[in-house]
Design a protein around this motif. Structure first.
Motif, PDB file in Angstrom:
ATOM      1  N   GLY A  55      12.289   1.012 -32.785  1.00  0.00           N
ATOM      2  CA  GLY A  55      12.697   2.364 -32.422  1.00  0.00           C
ATOM      3  C   GLY A  55      11.695   3.435 -32.829  1.00  0.00           C
ATOM      4  O   GLY A  55      11.673   4.525 -32.249  1.00  0.00           O
ATOM      5  N   GLN A  56      10.863   3.128 -33.812  1.00  0.00           N
ATOM      6  CA  GLN A  56       9.832   4.069 -34.260  1.00  0.00           C
ATOM      7  C   GLN A  56       8.483   3.799 -33.578  1.00  0.00           C
ATOM      8  O   GLN A  56       7.468   4.333 -33.998  1.00  0.00           O
ATOM      9  N   SER A 115      12.050  -5.821 -27.544  1.00  0.00           N
ATOM     10  CA  SER A 115      12.449  -5.769 -28.945  1.00  0.00           C
ATOM     11  C   SER A 115      12.670  -7.144 -29.554  1.00  0.00           C
ATOM     12  O   SER A 115      13.154  -7.258 -30.661  1.00  0.00           O
ATOM     13  N   ALA A 163      14.490  -3.745 -35.993  1.00  0.00           N
ATOM     14  CA  ALA A 163      15.068  -2.877 -34.955  1.00  0.00           C
ATOM     15  C   ALA A 163      14.668  -1.421 -35.182  1.00  0.00           C
ATOM     16  O   ALA A 163      14.367  -0.690 -34.233  1.00  0.00           O
ATOM     17  N   ILE A 164      14.641  -1.001 -36.427  1.00  0.00           N
ATOM     18  CA  ILE A 164      14.210   0.367 -36.748  1.00  0.00           C
ATOM     19  C   ILE A 164      12.735   0.543 -36.383  1.00  0.00           C
ATOM     20  O   ILE A 164      12.353   1.546 -35.780  1.00  0.00           O
TER      21      ILE A 164
END
Length: 175
Positions: free
Chosen positions: A122-123, A173, A118-119
């Motif tokens: 987001g990046q 995602s 998930a990180i």
């Protein structure tokens, strides 16, 4: 199934010393043949590598008493293996997955990876890369279950090394 008392979160500045110590102990257990006198660069520069870089992160899991029981991280991939077919940009390397032996087979590694994924989304990461070794029991099967595919298998420094990658769908995602 994963213990509901577990807390999975990004490592912050206050946890760095404890996390680095934990990773060093795990490294000694997993790779006793390595020189443990020299701290790897990512651990020496932990905050710069995982906390303050535009791409990178380190995730921890703690049990209900607050004891650290698992970790995983991502760093920008350095393209040190030119034979791999990876995009020219947007690639991170998954590193330092470790779960305490008594916490294994309960879904914790998957939960740690999901948080890290998930990180990465987001990046704006496009590809996750990692390498593993056949002597790490269950590692290859775990990574395949997480959606990684084998790119190459080669010997590096006396270790059979399995290079794997996972494309992250853009605008989506899901793993």
């Amino acid at each position: 199934m994963i213990d509901s008392g577990l807390v999975i979160r990004r490592v912050g500045c206050d946890q760095v010393d404890e996390v680095v110590s934990y990773v060093c102990q795990a490294r000694k257990l997993l790779f006793p043949m390595l020189d443990h006198q020299q701290l790897p660069l990512d651990l020496r520069l932990f905050a710069q590598t995982y906390l303050h870089a535009p791409v990178g992160a380190f995730v921890e899991a703690r049990n209900e008493s607050g004891r650290l029981v698992g970790v995983i991280g991502i760093i920008p991939y350095d393209y040190r293996f030119p034979f791999l077919d990876l995009p020219a940009a947007g690639v991170v390397e998954v590193v330092r997955l470790y779960v305490d032996p008594q916490e294994r087979r309960q879904g914790l590694a998957t939960a740690l990876f999901d948080a890290l994924y998930a990180i990465a989304v987001g990046q704006a990461v496009s590809t996750m890369y990692l390498h593993t070794h056949p002597f790490l029991t269950g590692a290859y099967d775990f990574w395949v279950k997480c959606g990684f595919q084998t790119q190459d298998v080669r010997d590096h420094g006396g270790f059979s090394t399995i290079h794997m990658s996972h494309l992250i769908p853009q605008n989506n995602s899901t793993k």
